[in-house]
Structures are given as structure tokens and as C-alpha cells.
Motif scaffolding. Structure first.
Motif, short mmCIF file in Angstrom:
data_model
loop_
_atom_site.label_atom_id
_atom_site.label_comp_id
_atom_site.label_asym_id
_atom_site.label_seq_id
_atom_site.Cartn_x
_atom_site.Cartn_y
_atom_site.Cartn_z
N ASP A 132 0.99 4.27 -2.74
CA ASP A 132 0.85 5.67 -2.34
C ASP A 132 2.02 6.51 -2.85
OD1 ASP A 132 -1.54 5.17 -1.06
OD2 ASP A 132 -0.64 4.96 0.93
N LEU A 141 0.83 -1.20 0.00
CA LEU A 141 0.00 0.00 0.00
C LEU A 141 0.87 1.25 0.00
CD1 LEU A 141 -2.81 -0.93 2.56
CD2 LEU A 141 -2.80 -1.21 0.08
N LYS A 162 -2.05 8.47 5.66
CA LYS A 162 -1.33 9.59 5.06
C LYS A 162 -1.34 10.80 6.00
CE LYS A 162 -2.02 8.47 0.17
NZ LYS A 162 -2.65 8.88 -1.10
N SER A 184 -6.35 4.46 3.91
CA SER A 184 -5.19 5.10 3.30
C SER A 184 -5.12 6.57 3.67
CB SER A 184 -5.27 4.94 1.77
OG SER A 184 -4.19 5.62 1.14
#
Length: 256
Positions: A49, A45, A209, A205
Motif C-alpha cells: 500500500d 500488505l 486504508k 485493503s
């Protein structure tokens, strides 16, 4: 070509687990490997990103290693082999896509869930389907909401979702008892996940972040404070906010 490369990988894994292999690899079990599978999935992941293909290639390999590792351990136990894993997956993909490999027309969520239920030897528990309750909270909420939407139980306009979020904030503000506060906070988070879904944002996600951004800014703030010969422990909140805002302003200037 891929077949030969995959066979080479299987042979390497088998050798690592052999009597003359690696002590660490030989000592591993399905249970001991569980944290690594989760860790490697999150590394994938992160690579996505970062929009880094080289990193993604490497991390996908690490996830594949976990699959091969578990399959090798299962082979040694006489349970199943990597070939069984591949064949089971291939059969499932064909079975669950009758609109591609069969006579059905178009994708149907309801049909997908019916097929899954038959595979498990019975009827599905609800129209939401058989969700994985081991998922992280935000991902579990998103999955349940997507499944509910698949059978038509969903907001129509995003404005309704915004209103729901505001409603949950209001209810949380008036909550008194700790149990009530927890319940209302959960409702708010669930509503925010719904909003994220409507905005085409993965909530898991997004919060990761945001957390990484906070860490980065905090580290920059600490360095700026140390550069000025000060200690973060000796500063009040107003002074810390001043440094924090300077860090944010500097980032905004760099983004222009």
C-alpha cells in the motif's frame, strides 16, 4: 547464488534453535508463532500500500522467516523439512498449471478446482470450491464471490450491483429485530464486497486504508484542539465536527 543464500538462512535458523542458540527462538512452537505469521502478512500488505520497495523487501523476508521457522520446528519433530516444503510446492505448481507444464490449453477455473479436489482425495463440495473459512470476513466474501464468478454465477453489469447495494440498504432500514438487523447488515456488506470486486478494489485493503485515514485525522483534530487550549472531552459534537471539517479541508488544499 540464491541456493547458497537460502542454505545460509537455513543454517542460521538451525543455530538459533540449537542448544547454544537463542532462548526465545528455542521456546517457540507452531502454536506460539501463529500470531506472528498473521502480523507479518499484514505488514507485507502495508508495504505494498505504501509502494515502498525497501519496506516490501524487508517484510517479505519476515514472512520467509516464519516459513523457515516452522519448517525448522517440523524438522526437529521429524515431520518434514524445508526441502519437503519446497518440493511439495513445486510439484503443486506444476500439477495445477497443466496449461503451462502440460497439454491443456488456457487457464480454466473449473479445471483448477477439479485438480484441487483430486489432491484432497475426493470431489469438491460445490463449484465454489474449498474456501478458507479462517479468512477475515471481507476477504472470505470476496473469495467466495470470485469462485462463484469463475463458474458463471455473477452479475453482468455493474449497475445491477449498485442496485443490489441500494436494495440491501433499504432492507436494513426496515429491519426491526436484532437478529434481522444483523442478517440484513451482513447482506449489505456482502453486496458492497461485490461492488468492490467490480470496481477492482480489494475490500479488506480499502477498509483498512479508511480506518487508518480516520485515525490520522482524529489525531490531527486532537492536536488542533489542544493547540487552542481546549479539551476534546469538554466539547460537543457540533464543535468537534467543526474541527474535523477543518482538518479535511486542509488535506484537500494540500492535495491540490
Amino acid at each position: 547464488m540464491v541456493g547458497k543464500e537460502f542454505e545460509k538462512l537455513i543454517e542460521i535458523m538451525a543455530k538459533l534453535r540449537s542448544e547454544n542458540g537463542c532462548d526465545w527462538d528455542r521456546a517457540q512452537t507452531h502454536e506460539s508463532l501463529k500470531p506472528y505469521l498473521i502480523e507479518e502478512a499484514y505488514e507485507v500488505l502495508n508495504a505494498i500500500d505504501n509502494n515502498d520497495d525497501d519496506e516490501l523487501k524487508e517484510e517479505l523476508g519476515d514472512v520467509l522467516l516464519q516459513v523457515v521457522f516452522h519448517a525448522q520446528i517440523a524438522t526437529e519433530r521429524g515431520a518434514f523439512s524445508i526441502s519437503d516444503v519446497i518440493n511439495t510446492l513445486s510439484d503443486k505448481l506444476i500439477r495445477r498449471h497443466p496449461h503451462v507444464f502440460g497439454e491443456a490449453e488456457g487457464y480454466s477455473y473449473a479445471r483448477w478446482e477439479e485438480i484441487k479436489a483430486k489432491e484432497k482425495g475426493g470431489k469438491k463440495r460445490t463449484s465454489i470450491g474449498d474456501v478458507n473459512h479462517a479468512l477475515p470476513g471481507l476477504s472470505l466474501a470476496r473469495r467466495v464471490q470470485e469462485n462463484a464468478a469463475g463458474v458463471g454465477f455473477d452479475w453482468i453489469e455493474i449497475e445491477d450491483v449498485w442496485n443490489k447495494v441500494e436494495e440491501e440498504i433499504s432492507e436494513l432500514r426496515t429491519a426491526k429485530a436484532q437478529e434481522e438487523i444483523e442478517e440484513e447488515l451482513g447482506d449489505l456488506l456482502f453486496a458492497v464486497v461485490n461492488l468492490a470486486r467490480f470496481l477492482n478494489v480489494d475490500p479488506e485493503s480499502a477498509v483498512r486504508k479508511a480506518t487508518e485515514k480516520f485515525i490520522m485525522r482524529f489525531e490531527k483534530m486532537e492536536k488542533a484542539i489542544e493547540k487552542d487550549g481546549k479539551s476534546i472531552e469538554d466539547m460537543n459534537l457540533e464543535e468537534l465536527d467543526s474541527y474535523w471539517n477543518k482538518i479535511k479541508e486542509h488535506e484537500d488544499v494540500n492535495e491540490l
